[in-house]
Design a protein around this motif. Structure first.
Motif, short mmCIF file in Angstrom:
data_model
loop_
_atom_site.label_atom_id
_atom_site.label_comp_id
_atom_site.label_asym_id
_atom_site.label_seq_id
_atom_site.Cartn_x
_atom_site.Cartn_y
_atom_site.Cartn_z
N GLU A 1 34.57 113.20 -21.73
CA GLU A 1 35.64 112.26 -22.05
C GLU A 1 35.60 111.11 -21.05
O GLU A 1 35.49 111.33 -19.84
N LYS B 1 37.86 108.44 -19.76
CA LYS B 1 39.26 108.01 -19.70
C LYS B 1 39.66 107.94 -18.23
O LYS B 1 39.91 108.98 -17.61
N GLY B 2 39.66 106.75 -17.66
CA GLY B 2 39.97 106.60 -16.24
C GLY B 2 38.89 107.22 -15.37
O GLY B 2 39.14 107.57 -14.23
N ARG C 1 34.72 107.64 -25.43
CA ARG C 1 35.51 106.71 -24.63
C ARG C 1 36.85 106.44 -25.30
O ARG C 1 36.90 105.94 -26.41
N THR C 2 37.93 106.78 -24.59
CA THR C 2 39.27 106.47 -25.05
C THR C 2 39.94 105.44 -24.16
O THR C 2 41.03 104.98 -24.46
N ASP C 3 39.29 105.06 -23.08
CA ASP C 3 39.80 104.10 -22.12
C ASP C 3 39.44 102.68 -22.56
O ASP C 3 38.30 102.43 -22.95
N SER C 4 40.37 101.75 -22.48
CA SER C 4 40.10 100.37 -22.90
C SER C 4 39.51 99.51 -21.79
O SER C 4 39.17 98.35 -22.02
N SER C 5 39.33 100.07 -20.61
CA SER C 5 38.81 99.32 -19.47
C SER C 5 37.39 98.81 -19.73
O SER C 5 36.53 99.54 -20.22
N GLN D 1 34.74 102.10 -27.90
CA GLN D 1 36.01 102.81 -27.75
C GLN D 1 36.35 103.58 -29.02
O GLN D 1 36.22 103.07 -30.14
N CYS E 1 29.38 103.80 -14.25
CA CYS E 1 29.88 102.81 -15.21
C CYS E 1 29.15 101.49 -14.93
O CYS E 1 28.42 101.35 -13.95
#
Length: 123
Positions: free
Chosen positions: A44, A46-47, A68-72, A91, A111
């Motif tokens: 996952e 997410k952050g 990916r669930t994070d919008s960053s 995403q 990342c």
């Protein structure tokens, strides 16, 4: 009195930053699930990455499934420099990345901004 409060807050902030960057933190780890001579791990995004450490068995084809669930923007790519992989992570979708397990060792990923990290361990 204001100077003492400001000094105390400043020292607390410095201590927090030092802990955040240099403190020892627990790392989520996972062993790959092996089925029909294939192994895979779901990760996952997410952050950061969860799990951050993945253990794979040598010689068995492996796939890492990044969701990916994070919008960053930082987490919109994952980079495996040892394998020459720089993969976009859309995403809300699962992106499968095949990992070469022919050689044992530890291989890092990060990342696109090199702020979040993970590790693949092949043994």
């Amino acid at each position: 009195m204001d100077k003492i409060i400001t000094l105390a807050l400043g020292l607390a902030l410095i201590a927090f930053i030092a802990w955040w960057f240099f403190g020892k933190h627990d790392v989520a780890a996972a062993n790959a699930q092996v089925n029909a001579n294939q192994q895979s791990v779901d990760i996952e995004v997410k952050g950061g990455y969860s799990p951050e450490r993945v253990v794979l068995k040598k010689g068995i084809p492996a796939t890492l499934n990044f969701r990916r669930t994070d919008s960053s923007n930082c987490l919109d790519h994952v980079v495996f420099s040892d394998f020459g992989i720089n993969q976009k992570l859309p995403q809300g979708k699962v992106e499968q990345i095949k990992i070469d397990t022919s050689k044992p060792g530890e291989y890092d990923w990060e990342c696109s901004m090199n702020m979040f990290h993970g590790k693949v361990i092949v043994k």
